[in-house]
Write a protein that holds these residues in place. Structure first.
Motif, short mmCIF file in Angstrom:
data_model
loop_
_atom_site.label_atom_id
_atom_site.label_comp_id
_atom_site.label_asym_id
_atom_site.label_seq_id
_atom_site.Cartn_x
_atom_site.Cartn_y
_atom_site.Cartn_z
N PHE A 64 4.05 9.03 -1.52
CA PHE A 64 4.14 7.94 -2.48
C PHE A 64 2.74 7.44 -2.86
O PHE A 64 2.43 7.25 -4.04
N SER A 65 1.89 7.26 -1.85
CA SER A 65 0.53 6.75 -2.11
C SER A 65 -0.29 7.72 -2.95
O SER A 65 -1.03 7.30 -3.85
N PRO A 120 11.97 15.67 -5.15
CA PRO A 120 13.18 14.85 -5.28
C PRO A 120 13.76 14.43 -3.93
O PRO A 120 13.97 15.27 -3.04
N ALA A 121 13.99 13.15 -3.79
CA ALA A 121 14.60 12.60 -2.57
C ALA A 121 14.90 11.13 -2.80
O ALA A 121 14.27 10.49 -3.64
N GLU A 180 16.25 9.95 -7.33
CA GLU A 180 15.37 10.83 -6.57
C GLU A 180 13.99 11.05 -7.18
O GLU A 180 13.22 11.88 -6.71
N VAL A 181 13.67 10.32 -8.24
CA VAL A 181 12.30 10.37 -8.79
C VAL A 181 11.76 8.95 -8.94
O VAL A 181 10.98 8.66 -9.85
N ALA A 182 12.15 8.06 -8.04
CA ALA A 182 11.75 6.65 -8.13
C ALA A 182 10.22 6.47 -8.17
O ALA A 182 9.73 5.68 -8.98
N PRO A 183 9.45 7.16 -7.31
CA PRO A 183 7.99 6.97 -7.38
C PRO A 183 7.41 7.35 -8.74
O PRO A 183 6.58 6.64 -9.29
#
Length: 227
Positions: A101-102, A90-91, A145-148
């Motif tokens: 992210f990748s 989370p961030a 904080e969980v966008a990806p």
């Protein structure tokens, strides 16, 4: 008659629970996970005709090799479950490293497509089989904080519904929200409060029969395993 079920990410969490649940009901599971050690343990727990292999779904060459081996030994799967996924720590989105992210995108989206690319043609040729892609509550809603992870699961929803329009009659592709279950992944995102959600053992009792009952008429319909 027992079904042949292919599951990715069988080493722990929902993948392991489904593997155990399907086998207990007399079905055969073909599974993969990244951890060689975990795969060896699973092989010791579930003997032939169940079959488990160390595969990183994000690596297309590994997936292709696995598909060739599986399809040379077995018929195309009756049910294919794209379960393997990871969640980001989370961030805020701008603080998440590009490498993290990748990696998430490579496993959660590209990994799913790799499996489709190398297993689904054989299913299409038979015009038979159910393709399940695990979505999430965060594939239909969002949180900070969980966008990806949200991005990857929203992608799975669209990808699956598009795939559903490409399949022949007799098949189905279904984006399936498993619900909110107390797993290691949930603990990463929610911390200690994750323990207040449905235990995996309880979830399996509903999930296994629900998945076994999926039919071609469910093609393209976003479904959720009952809580």
């Amino acid at each position: 008659m027992g079904k042949l079920i292919l599951i990715t990410g069988v080493s722990k969490g929902l993948g392991y629970a489904m593997t155990e649940g399907f086998i207990k009901q007399g079905h055969t599971v073909i599974g993969c996970a990244r951890s060689k050690e975990a795969i060896e343990k699973i092989k010791n727990s579930f003997s032939a005709p169940n079959d488990f292999t160390t595969v990183d779904v994000a690596d297309e060459q590994q997936v292709e090799k696995w598909a060739v081996e599986v399809l040379s030994k077995y018929e195309p799967p009756d049910i294919l479950i794209n379960n393997a996924a990871i969640i980001n720590h989370p961030a805020p989105l701008w603080e998440i490293p590009s490498e993290e992210f990748s990696k998430l995108i490579d496993i959660n989206i590209k990994g799913v497509v790799n499996i489709i690319r190398h297993f689904v043609p054989a299913m299409v040729q038979k015009q038979q089989g159910i393709i399940v892609k695990f979505s999430s509550e965060w594939g239909r809603s969002t949180s900070a904080e969980v966008a990806p992870y949200c991005a990857s699961k929203w992608a799975i929803e669209g990808l699956t519904q598009s795939l559903a329009q490409e399949l022949p009659v007799g098949m189905a592709a279904i984006p399936l929200n498993p619900g909110i279950i107390h797993t290691d992944m949930l603990t990463i995102s929610l911390g200690e409060s994750a323990a207040s959600y449905t235990p995996v053992s309880q979830w399996t009792l509903k999930a296994v029969p629900f998945i076994l009952k999926l039919k071609p008429k469910d093609n393209g319909i976003p479904l959720t395993i009952p809580g």
